[in-house]
Design a protein around this motif. Structure first.
Motif, short mmCIF file in Angstrom:
data_model
loop_
_atom_site.label_atom_id
_atom_site.label_comp_id
_atom_site.label_asym_id
_atom_site.label_seq_id
_atom_site.Cartn_x
_atom_site.Cartn_y
_atom_site.Cartn_z
N LYS A 182 -1.67 -2.06 -16.09
CA LYS A 182 -1.41 -0.93 -15.18
C LYS A 182 0.02 -0.40 -15.34
O LYS A 182 0.42 0.52 -14.62
CB LYS A 182 -1.65 -1.34 -13.73
N GLY A 183 0.80 -1.01 -16.24
CA GLY A 183 2.16 -0.52 -16.49
C GLY A 183 3.25 -1.22 -15.71
O GLY A 183 4.34 -0.71 -15.57
N PHE A 184 2.97 -2.43 -15.22
CA PHE A 184 3.95 -3.20 -14.45
C PHE A 184 4.25 -4.54 -15.11
O PHE A 184 3.43 -5.06 -15.87
CB PHE A 184 3.43 -3.48 -13.03
N LYS A 185 5.39 -5.11 -14.76
CA LYS A 185 5.74 -6.47 -15.13
C LYS A 185 5.74 -7.29 -13.84
O LYS A 185 6.63 -7.16 -13.01
CB LYS A 185 7.12 -6.53 -15.78
N ILE A 186 4.72 -8.10 -13.67
CA ILE A 186 4.47 -8.83 -12.44
C ILE A 186 4.60 -10.33 -12.71
O ILE A 186 4.12 -10.82 -13.73
CB ILE A 186 3.04 -8.52 -11.91
N PRO A 187 5.21 -11.08 -11.77
CA PRO A 187 5.28 -12.54 -11.93
C PRO A 187 3.89 -13.16 -12.02
O PRO A 187 2.90 -12.54 -11.61
CB PRO A 187 5.97 -13.01 -10.64
N VAL A 188 3.82 -14.37 -12.54
CA VAL A 188 2.54 -15.05 -12.71
C VAL A 188 2.55 -16.39 -11.99
O VAL A 188 3.59 -16.89 -11.58
CB VAL A 188 2.23 -15.29 -14.21
N ASP B 200 -5.72 -2.20 -22.53
CA ASP B 200 -4.75 -1.39 -21.81
C ASP B 200 -3.38 -2.06 -21.76
O ASP B 200 -2.35 -1.40 -21.92
CB ASP B 200 -5.24 -1.08 -20.40
N ALA B 201 -3.35 -3.37 -21.54
CA ALA B 201 -2.07 -4.08 -21.47
C ALA B 201 -1.34 -4.04 -22.80
O ALA B 201 -0.12 -3.86 -22.85
CB ALA B 201 -2.31 -5.53 -21.03
N THR B 202 -2.08 -4.16 -23.89
CA THR B 202 -1.47 -4.12 -25.22
C THR B 202 -0.86 -2.74 -25.48
O THR B 202 0.26 -2.65 -26.00
CB THR B 202 -2.50 -4.49 -26.29
N LEU B 203 -1.55 -1.70 -25.12
CA LEU B 203 -1.00 -0.34 -25.27
C LEU B 203 0.22 -0.15 -24.38
O LEU B 203 1.25 0.37 -24.82
CB LEU B 203 -2.06 0.71 -24.94
N ASN B 204 0.13 -0.57 -23.14
CA ASN B 204 1.24 -0.39 -22.20
C ASN B 204 2.45 -1.24 -22.55
O ASN B 204 3.59 -0.83 -22.28
CB ASN B 204 0.79 -0.71 -20.77
N TRP B 205 2.22 -2.41 -23.13
CA TRP B 205 3.33 -3.31 -23.42
C TRP B 205 4.37 -2.63 -24.32
O TRP B 205 5.57 -2.82 -24.14
CB TRP B 205 2.83 -4.61 -24.04
N GLU B 206 3.92 -1.83 -25.24
CA GLU B 206 4.87 -1.12 -26.11
C GLU B 206 5.75 -0.17 -25.31
O GLU B 206 6.89 0.09 -25.70
CB GLU B 206 4.12 -0.37 -27.21
N ILE B 207 5.25 0.33 -24.20
CA ILE B 207 6.00 1.25 -23.35
C ILE B 207 6.92 0.50 -22.40
O ILE B 207 8.06 0.90 -22.16
CB ILE B 207 5.04 2.14 -22.54
N ILE B 208 6.47 -0.63 -21.86
CA ILE B 208 7.20 -1.31 -20.78
C ILE B 208 8.02 -2.51 -21.20
O ILE B 208 8.87 -2.96 -20.45
CB ILE B 208 6.24 -1.72 -19.63
N LYS B 209 7.81 -3.04 -22.40
CA LYS B 209 8.40 -4.34 -22.74
C LYS B 209 9.92 -4.38 -22.63
O LYS B 209 10.48 -5.40 -22.26
CB LYS B 209 7.94 -4.81 -24.12
N ASP B 210 10.61 -3.30 -22.92
CA ASP B 210 12.07 -3.29 -22.87
C ASP B 210 12.63 -2.73 -21.57
O ASP B 210 13.82 -2.47 -21.46
CB ASP B 210 12.63 -2.50 -24.06
N LYS B 211 11.77 -2.58 -20.56
CA LYS B 211 12.21 -2.07 -19.27
C LYS B 211 12.30 -3.20 -18.26
O LYS B 211 11.54 -4.17 -18.32
CB LYS B 211 11.25 -0.99 -18.77
N LYS B 212 13.23 -3.07 -17.32
CA LYS B 212 13.35 -4.04 -16.25
C LYS B 212 12.15 -3.90 -15.31
O LYS B 212 11.70 -2.78 -15.05
CB LYS B 212 14.63 -3.82 -15.47
N PRO B 213 11.64 -5.01 -14.80
CA PRO B 213 10.48 -4.94 -13.90
C PRO B 213 10.68 -3.98 -12.73
O PRO B 213 9.77 -3.24 -12.38
CB PRO B 213 10.32 -6.38 -13.41
#
Length: 162
Positions: free
Chosen positions: A100-106, A140-153
């Motif tokens: 969904k485009g977020f970095k969420i704790p697990v 979807d997560a794989t596609l989004n990861w390229e967009i969000i990986k270098d961003k702060k949560p």
């Protein structure tokens, strides 16, 4: 349906406050809690023991600029030989959140190995959804990861709707 999705995403976004504390540049792409990747859970144990196992300060390795903990020297050595094989996808952040485009704790108990790759999630409820929609969420997560990986949560405010 959209309203319940939006409400669920709001709850996930609220979890970002847990991560908003002093994130260093190295920690942007890897989920770190209590000073270690994936909260100190041994990533190799998911593959070798079929369950989450707490890592030890005695057995550590550095990968992706952060400390990883292991339950044994053997697990540490397996990881060091091939970290990409054992490290969870999406830096150990929640797979559903990444979809969904977020970095969420697990949480360590919400996990699944799919095609030899480890995926972690935020809760048992989210894990059930992941298991019901595995292919779509991973896509979807794989596609989004390229967009969000270098961003702060905390900089990820709006979901990416596909």
């Amino acid at each position: 349906m959209f309203h319940s999705l939006k409400a669920g995403l709001g709850a996930l976004a609220l979890s970002l406050t847990v991560l908003a504390t002093a994130v260093s540049a190295d920690e942007i792409t890897t989920y770190v809690d209590h000073g270690a990747a994936i909260g100190g859970t041994d990533p190799v144990a998911y593959f070798t023991e079929g369950k989450p196992v707490k890592g030890s300060d005695e057995f550590t390795a550095t990968y992706d600029g952060v400390t990883w903990k292991f339950a044994s020297a053997h697990n540490r050595d397996l990881f060091a030989a091939d970290p990409a094989k054992y490290a969870p996808q999406y830096g150990g952040f929640c797979a559903f959140g990444a979809s969904k485009g977020f970095k969420i704790p697990v949480i360590p108990e919400a996990w699944k190995i799919v095609d030899g790759k480890l995926y972690l999630n935020n809760s048992k409820a989210v894990q059930k959804r992941f298991e019901a929609e595995t292919d779509e969420i991973i896509h979807d997560a794989t596609l989004n990861w390229e967009i969000i990986k270098d961003k702060k949560p905390e900089d990820l405010k709006e979901p990416i709707i596909r």
